[in-house]
Every structure is written in structure tokens, then in C-alpha cells.
Design an enzyme around this catalytic site. Structure first.
Site, PDB file in Angstrom:
ATOM      1  N   ARG A   1       4.925  24.599  10.309  1.00  0.00           N
ATOM      2  CA  ARG A   1       6.236  25.225  10.115  1.00  0.00           C
ATOM      3  C   ARG A   1       6.451  25.674   8.667  1.00  0.00           C
ATOM      4  O   ARG A   1       7.225  26.590   8.407  1.00  0.00           O
ATOM      5  CB  ARG A   1       7.337  24.257  10.552  1.00  0.00           C
ATOM      6  CG  ARG A   1       7.432  22.977   9.758  1.00  0.00           C
ATOM      7  CD  ARG A   1       8.114  21.860  10.520  1.00  0.00           C
ATOM      8  NE  ARG A   1       7.338  21.439  11.680  1.00  0.00           N
ATOM      9  CZ  ARG A   1       7.697  20.427  12.484  1.00  0.00           C
ATOM     10  NH1 ARG A   1       8.810  19.751  12.243  1.00  0.00           N
ATOM     11  NH2 ARG A   1       6.940  20.106  13.523  1.00  0.00           N
TER      12      ARG A   1
ATOM     13  N   LYS B   1      -4.012  12.087   9.920  1.00  0.00           N
ATOM     14  CA  LYS B   1      -4.109  11.859  11.353  1.00  0.00           C
ATOM     15  C   LYS B   1      -5.094  10.735  11.640  1.00  0.00           C
ATOM     16  O   LYS B   1      -6.059  10.530  10.890  1.00  0.00           O
ATOM     17  CB  LYS B   1      -4.626  13.123  12.068  1.00  0.00           C
ATOM     18  CG  LYS B   1      -3.717  14.326  12.043  1.00  0.00           C
ATOM     19  CD  LYS B   1      -4.389  15.497  12.761  1.00  0.00           C
ATOM     20  CE  LYS B   1      -3.543  16.758  12.717  1.00  0.00           C
ATOM     21  NZ  LYS B   1      -2.368  16.669  13.582  1.00  0.00           N
TER      22      LYS B   1
END
Length: 488
Positions: free
Chosen positions: A332, A258
Site C-alpha cells: 500500500r 515473515k
């Protein structure tokens, strides 16, 4: 875990020995005389009180009481949600008093519960790491009304407050002091003394059982992952709801690193795991007649020479292979393992909770929780959220996007590189693949499933109602209400 103890009395609020009194009132132009409060209309008019929702004024009414009085607006025709917000706002902004007495003299007696719930929310404060002694919120709040709630009902509000505070405490704790092992330990401590079974799976057991998603996300960290199962199973339960929570104790994005600004606040990425833990804690404390199990899927997503690379393939708990195109789409992956594990217990419904996608914030902002899943199950959750006064909105799981999950080398891929459209929906469709069926037959119906994306609603930069800046504990109250509703 500082939150106020809540009590109730039917005595007039003017007889309270609290350090300050809180009155929740509607606008003056719609206000009847307030019995027992001579001169209050003139006083409030003089200070510009309009009764607007959330407006707060501190006044002194020596003709009634020598105690300071805080008046908070409820808005016109306030419902229980407005009253909850009013009490929460007043308790949140009123500092320096050890005890408060709260009343809504023009509201129906049964509104005591909303006032109490707002007070326990608004009185929370993270103990924190600041030096000095900040102005404190009240340690005790007494709600005054003509209602006669049972001791169990009052204790229930305190139990809910404890669970909300648990989420906020865990989410506020810096990742430095909340590794996967630390979070597992805190989970064990949180349910001590309650009729709850706890099982902690360490990295060796995760490998033995085949939790490939959790291991793949956590393998880049020096702090190995954990899966924690907590279960409340009362003898009179006629229904079983399984919960799955994303517990990324810090999310750097892995090798798909990030930007620096996006990494700030990523200690919050375990809010889903904290939420499902708190819901099981609340269910047991409230003695709800429903079996509730929760799977906390906990890992550190860090970059290193051991980290999963873009293009690597992970094998999930059910054997499904996933090509990892984006290591920052890690939530996920851990949830997939948790959904498979939860499905194996054949519950009546599965709910997963996760700070899953930035796309949900773009779509719904910072108050609404994104909800996906089976329409009937989702409708039950949305009804519970409406009763709890928490904003939620259903999003679709479009069949035409299913092909986007396809990978040329594995059963599926975890991300669409270079295509941000429908990011939250793609994640929901990914998770749906791991929800099991109600029986062994290939054509057995899928277990009813609800996906809650709290990436926006799980934290806030601006205080509102009884919620301070920071973690919100979003969906805890709605899920407790959902569990209660499952028995109706």
C-alpha cells in the site's frame, strides 16, 4: 515466452493435417449426432465419456481419421466460458504433439473466439530451469469453425496470449534474476516496437520527485527501487484509463519479517506490476481507441541496517505522512505513490492491481479477485470480468473504519497491529486516500477508482481450465475487456 500460435480455418476438422484433433462436446445423453463423425457416440460411451466439464478422453476413430482424437467435455448447455475452459483444458493436458486442431462441432460458429482464447491460455508453458526435455505442449493450434473472423481478430487472440504469457513469465522468474532494475528493463523490452512511451525513474529521480513510499520500502535492499511509466496514447482516444501496479520483486516483510513458510512464493509479489504492463502492451497491440497509462511501483522489501523500522514515518508523493507500524504492509505504501502520480494526469478512471492482502484469500479464496472502489466504476469492471469469465467480487469500503487509519504522530498509519479484522478493507481505505480529484477545487469529485486485490487469484496451486499451476495472469483479460467496454 512459449505459447502456441493460434490460427483459424473454416475447413472441416477432419481435413486437418495437425498431429492430433481436439473435440469439445457436451454430455452424450444430450448430444445430437455429430456430423462427419460416424461411430463417435458408441466410442465415447465405451470409454465412459460423460461430457462433464473438463473431462478428457483420448480415442482412436480410424473410420474418420488416422489422427489421434482428444475429446473434452463442456458440460450441459455450454456457454462461451465453458467452451474456453474446455479448449484450455484439452490443450494444457495434451502433450507431445507439435500441432493441434480444435473444434466444437455442436457449438455455434461464433464460439471460435472462446476456443481460441482457451487454447492460447492452455498452451502456455514457462521455459523454466529444469534439465532434460519435458513433454511439450503444442506450438500451433488451429481452430476449425464455420465462422469467418478477420485476420485482425485472429491476431488479437495471439496478442492477448502474448500479454498473458508476459505476466506468467515475469511472475515465474526467481527474484535472483528479477531485481527492480531488471523488471524495469524487461518492461522496456516488452513494449519495444509498439506505440508506447516508456519512462524509468531510478532512485535518484525518485528522491528528487518525492516518491517516499517507494523509497521507504526499497531502502533496505542492495537493489534500489524503480518506478516505470508506460503509456499508450492513440490519436483517436476519447478516454484515459490509468493503471497502477504493485511491483515488490521479493517480499521478506522487511524488519517485520515473515515466517519462513510465508516467505516462499514472495517472488510473486510483483504480479500487479506485471499485470498493468501486460494490459498496456495488449491495448497497443489491439489498437484499442483508449489512452492507457501504467505506473509500475517496483521495490525489494528486504531487512537491513538501512531498512524502514516499525514506527518510522514516510512522506508520500503528495506530502501525506504515514507512520509505518508494519513493514510487511508495504504494498500500500508503493501504491500510494503510484496513485498520486497517476492522479496528476487527471485520467477518467484509475485502476490499481496488487497482491495486497492475505486477508483477501481468507475472505474470497483463491479464484475470486477482491474489488473495491467507486460503485459505478466497480460495476463497469465487474461487468467486464463477467464477460471475460474471470471471478470477481465487490467488497465495501466502510466509513466507520476510517478512524482506524488515524496515527497519533502522522497523517495516517499503514496497519492495525493486533487486529486482523477487515484487513483487506483497511488496505482499500488506505489507498482511497491517495486517489486524486477531477479538478483543482477542494470539493471536486474524486477520480473514479477501482482497486483489485489479486493476492488469491494471482496464483493457483491447482490447474483449472486453461490455467496451469502457478501464476494465473488474473485480471488481464478482464481489464482488456474493461478498456474495450469503456468505448461502448
Amino acid at each position: 515466452m512459449p505459447f502456441p500460435e493460434i490460427a483459424h480455418t473454416s475447413a472441416p476438422v477432419t481435413e486437418s493435417d495437425a498431429d492430433a484433433l481436439v473435440l469439445a462436446l457436451p454430455p452424450l445423453d444430450e448430444q445430437a449426432d455429430v456430423a462427419g463423425w460416424p461411430g463417435i457416440t458408441e466410442m465415447l460411451s465405451a470409454v465412459g465419456f460423460t461430457g462433464a466439464r473438463g473431462s478428457v478422453h483420448r480415442v482412436f476413430l480410424p473410420a474418420v481419421s488416422s489422427t489421434p482424437v482428444v475429446v473434452v467435455g463442456t458440460g450441459s448447455d455450454p456457454d462461451v466460458h465453458a467452451l474456453r475452459d474446455a479448449a484450455g483444458t484439452a490443450v494444457r493436458v495434451t502433450t507431445g504433439f507439435a500441432s493441434l486442431a480444435v473444434a466444437a462441432p455442436l457449438a455455434p460458429a461464433e464460439a471460435w473466439g472462446a476456443l481460441a482464447e482457451g487454447a492460447v491460455m492452455g498452451g502456455y508453458r514457462f521455459a523454466g530451469y529444469k534439465g532434460g526435455t519435458p513433454k511439450s505442449r503444442a506450438e500451433r493450434v488451429t481452430v476449425h469453425s464455420s465462422a469467418t473472423p478477420s485476420a485482425e481478430e485472429v491476431a488479437g487472440v495471439n496478442a492477448l496470449g502474448r500479454s498473458l504469457a508476459l505476466v506468467k513469465d515475469l511472475v515465474s522468474t526467481p527474484a535472483e534474476w528479477l531485481s527492480p532494475a531488471d523488471l524495469a528493463e524487461r518492461a522496456v523490452e516488452a513494449v519495444a516496437g509498439l506505440p508506447i512511451e516508456v519512462e524509468v525513474l531510478d532512485e535518484a529521480e525518485l528522491e528528487r520527485q518525492g516518491f517516499g513510499g517507494v523509497l521507504g520500502v526499497g531502502q533496505g535492499s542492495d537493489r534500489p527501487p524503480r518506478v516505470v511509466r508506460v503509456e499508450y496514447s492513440p490519436a483517436d482516444a476519447e478516454r484515459h484509463v490509468a493503471l497502477v501496479g504493485k511491483g515488490i520483486t521479493f517480499d521478506t516483510g522487511g524488519l517485520s519479517l515473515k515466517p519462513a513458510a510465508s516467505m516462499v512464493g514472495m517472488k510473486y509479489d510483483m504480479a500487479g506490476a506485471a499485470t498493468v504492463l501486460a494490459v498496456v502492451q495488449a491495448a497497443a497491440a489491439l489498437a484499442l481507441p483508449v489512452r492507457v497509462s501504467a505506473w509500475l511501483c517496483v521495490a525489494d522489501n528486504m531487512p537491513s541496517g538501512r531498512a524502514t523500522r516499525p514506527g518510522d514515518v514516510l512522506r508520500m508523493l503528495d506530502g501525506t505522512t504515514v507512520e509505518v507500524l508494519n513493514t510487511d504492509a508495504e504494498g500500500r505504501l508503493v501504491l500510494a505513490d503510484g496513485l498520486v502520480a497517476a492522479s496528476r494526469t487527471r485520467p477518467d478512471a484509475i485502476v490499481d492491481v496488487a497482491t495486497l492482502t492475505g486477508a483477501i484469500i481468507v475472505a474470497l479464496g483463491n479464484r475470486h479477485t477482491g474489488v473495491m472502489g467507486d460503485d459505478d466504476a466497480v460495476a463497469d469492471y465487474l461487468a467486464a470480468a463477467e464477460r471475460a469469465g474471470e471471478a470477481a467480487w465487490q467488497l465495501p469500503l466502510p466509513a466507520h473504519m476510517e478512524d482506524e487509519l488515524d496515527s497519533p504522530i502522522a497523517d495516517m498509519q499503514n496497519a492495525k497491529i493486533g487486529d486482523p479484522s477487515g484487513g483487506s478493507l483497511f488496505a482499500g481505505l488506505f489507498l482511497q486516500r491517495f486517489v486524486g480529484r477531477t479538478g483543482e477545487e477542494d470539493d471536486a469529485p474524486r477520480i473514479p477508482w477501482i482497486h483489485l486485490d489479486i493476492a488469491g487469484s494471482g496464483t493457483t496451486k491447482a490447474a483449472f481450465g486453461g490455467t496451469d499451476k502457478g501464476p494465473t495472469a488474473a485480471t488481464v483479460r478482464s481489464l482488456v475487456e474493461y478498456l474495450r467496454g469503456s468505448q461502448r
